[in-house]
Design an enzyme around this catalytic site. Structure first.
Site, short mmCIF file in Angstrom:
data_model
loop_
_atom_site.label_atom_id
_atom_site.label_comp_id
_atom_site.label_asym_id
_atom_site.label_seq_id
_atom_site.Cartn_x
_atom_site.Cartn_y
_atom_site.Cartn_z
N HIS A 193 67.74 -53.84 40.86
CA HIS A 193 66.28 -54.25 41.41
C HIS A 193 66.24 -55.22 40.08
O HIS A 193 64.59 -55.64 40.65
CB HIS A 193 65.67 -53.47 42.02
CG HIS A 193 66.43 -52.86 43.10
ND1 HIS A 193 66.76 -53.22 44.80
CD2 HIS A 193 66.98 -51.65 43.41
CE1 HIS A 193 67.07 -52.54 45.15
NE2 HIS A 193 67.15 -51.57 44.64
N SER B 219 63.71 -79.23 22.55
CA SER B 219 62.87 -79.55 23.19
C SER B 219 62.11 -81.19 23.02
O SER B 219 62.53 -80.85 21.87
CB SER B 219 62.08 -79.03 23.89
OG SER B 219 60.73 -79.81 24.24
N LYS C 208 61.43 -75.23 20.79
CA LYS C 208 62.06 -73.96 21.79
C LYS C 208 63.65 -74.50 21.49
O LYS C 208 64.12 -75.04 20.90
CB LYS C 208 62.05 -75.16 22.68
CG LYS C 208 60.54 -75.48 23.99
CD LYS C 208 60.56 -74.02 24.26
CE LYS C 208 61.15 -73.72 25.64
NZ LYS C 208 61.43 -75.46 26.61
N GLU D 173 73.04 -72.07 31.51
CA GLU D 173 72.40 -72.65 32.76
C GLU D 173 73.07 -74.04 33.46
O GLU D 173 73.22 -73.95 34.99
CB GLU D 173 70.72 -73.49 32.16
CG GLU D 173 70.20 -72.68 31.94
CD GLU D 173 68.37 -73.29 31.60
OE1 GLU D 173 67.38 -72.15 31.56
OE2 GLU D 173 68.55 -74.18 31.01
#
Length: 456
Positions: free
Chosen positions: A156, A277, A283, A290
């Site tokens: 979970h 970024s 970043k 992704e």
């Protein structure tokens, strides 16, 4: 310009209609398979006495010339010839003269395209199996380095029990092993020759289908000519298998994305597989992970496209089936690209062992072990579960963990607790003891690694 099939037609379509109906923009990917299948076909025609040996040899040499040009990307495909088959036939007649038209004896584009896509899938599925092997090798090597790296296991997405990080990696090894098995089993249905089925009913010529199957290294031939030209089950099966592999990659990518975040810091993805970024200079984004996660939906879409195309088609061939290729080609490209990127990413990943081990020292993932401690002292598990639950609550209220509880508190909870409980609860010891078959104990993980090596 008249079509190669245009004898009974009195009108020709406008160019934009031809462009809508043509498939050469994408089925030119089958050029090598198409020529290879034609070489086998003309060889068979000669051996069966359907074509004179001299004619067959001329056609064969012309096809070999075209194959060499295809290898060098020297062929010029034209929309007016619709598809890969008619483009090659036109190029062949330009190369060897009118005798090239005899190549199509005892053959239809229906069994020809089916043969091409079977050959293509056999090649690509074999290649994907090899890619999965390479990925599995990387995972085993990484798992071997981290047999004794203690890592928080989750259910979970909540801390559950401490495990070996090597054990976690091997879970994906076995997912990819099942993927390999599915692909290998699918080769039995891919490795079947439809060549010689004709448009739908076979042919009156005395052909030898077993010979062309042998020349093309097929293991069997379709037993029914209608089925041979109508079957796209093997493509649907591939897209299903590809979807499963992408799903496994996507799950792994999701974990890498979480683990590489500031909140987890369990791993660091190599700069080669990350981006920055345009606005925020600090970043480092896990973009490749992704993208793989995102491209999974693309492969799912291909599966749904094929199922939808095929669901209402009567036998035998229908033009709808031209729509089978782009989803398959895209799935192959997407899957192979994703596997290559993911394998490279895992080869260069940095594992923050200290962060992982710190995480399991500041949670309650050893609570089950404490219950097992009491069970070993003769207390029923349900009673032990309640005792430990109350101890966990007390820890939460006092902002401490089970290893921080003093012995007098343990004794208040149960007289069965002894000083050895602290050693029993240490995360390293918790993991080390779990040596049931397939478990996370170090001995069990090492045995699993040896078994995994045999599978690669």
């Amino acid at each position: 310009m008249s079509k190669l099939w245009g004898g009974r037609f009195t009108q020709t379509a406008e160019q934009w209609v031809d462009e809508f109906g043509a498939s050469i923009s994408f089925d030119q990917q089958l050029v090598k398979e198409d020529i290879t299948g034609s070489i086998a076909h003309v060889t068979m025609l000669s051996k069966c006495g359907i074509l004179a040996e001299e004619e067959a040899e001329t056609i064969k040499k012309g096809l070999e010339t075209l194959l060499a040009k295809a290898e060098n990307n020297e062929l010029d495909f034209k929309v007016e010839y619709e598809d890969i088959h008619l483009n090659i036939e036109k190029m062949l007649t330009d190369e060897v003269g009118a005798v090239g038209g005899k190549l199509h004896t005892a053959r239809s584009r229906n069994d020809q395209v089916a043969t091409d896509i079977h050959l293509y899938m056999k090649k690509e599925v074999t290649s994907i199996i090899e890619q999965l092997n390479r990925l599995q090798s990387v995972l085993v090597q990484l798992a071997e380095k981290h047999v004794e790296t203690i890592f928080p296991g989750y259910t979970h997405l909540q801390r559950a029990q401490p495990i070996s990080f090597g054990h976690h990696l091997l879970a994906y090894f076995w997912m990819f092993e099942r993927d390999k098995e599915r692909l290998s089993e699918s080769l039995k249905r891919i490795n079947v020759s439809p060549l010689g089925a004709g448009a739908l009913s076979g042919t009156t010529f005395p052909i030898d289908r077993e010979l062309t199957a042998k020349l093309l290294d097929f293991g069997a031939v379709y037993k029914n000519s209608l089925d041979a030209v109508s079957d796209r089950d093997f493509l649907i099966e591939f897209c299903s298998n590809a979807s499963m592999i992408m799903m496994h990659l996507s799950r792994f990518c999701e974990e890498l994305i979480l683990w590489s975040s500031q909140e987890f810091q369990f791993v660091e993805i190599s700069d080669k597989y990350a981006t920055g970024s345009s606005m925020m200079p600090q970043k480092k984004n896990p973009d490749m992970a992704e993208l793989i996660r995102g491209k999974t939906g693309r492969v799912y879409g291909s599966l749904m496209t094929l199922l939808t195309v095929m669901k209402g088609l009567p036998l035998a061939y229908n033009k709808d089936m031209q729509e089978d290729k782009e989803p398959v080609f895209d799935s192959v490209k997407t899957l192979k690209g994703s596997l290559a990127i993911f394998t490279g990413m895992m080869e260069e990943i940095t594992v923050n062992k200290d962060k992982m081990e710190k995480a399991v020292s500041q949670d309650f993932s050893n609570a089950t072990e404490l219950a097992d401690y009491l069970v070993n002292k003769g207390i029923p598990f349900r009673e032990a579960h309640e005792i430990v639950g109350k101890l966990v609550l007390r820890c939460i209220e006092n902002h401490i963990y089970l290893l921080d509880l003093p012995m007098n508190i343990y004794k208040e909870a149960s007289s069965c607790f002894e000083e050895d409980v602290y050693d029993f609860l240490h995360p390293y010891k918790v993991v080390e003891r779990r040596n049931s078959l397939g478990g996370t104990g170090f001995s069990a993980v090492q045995a699993a690694i040896e078994e995994a090596k045999k599978r690669i």
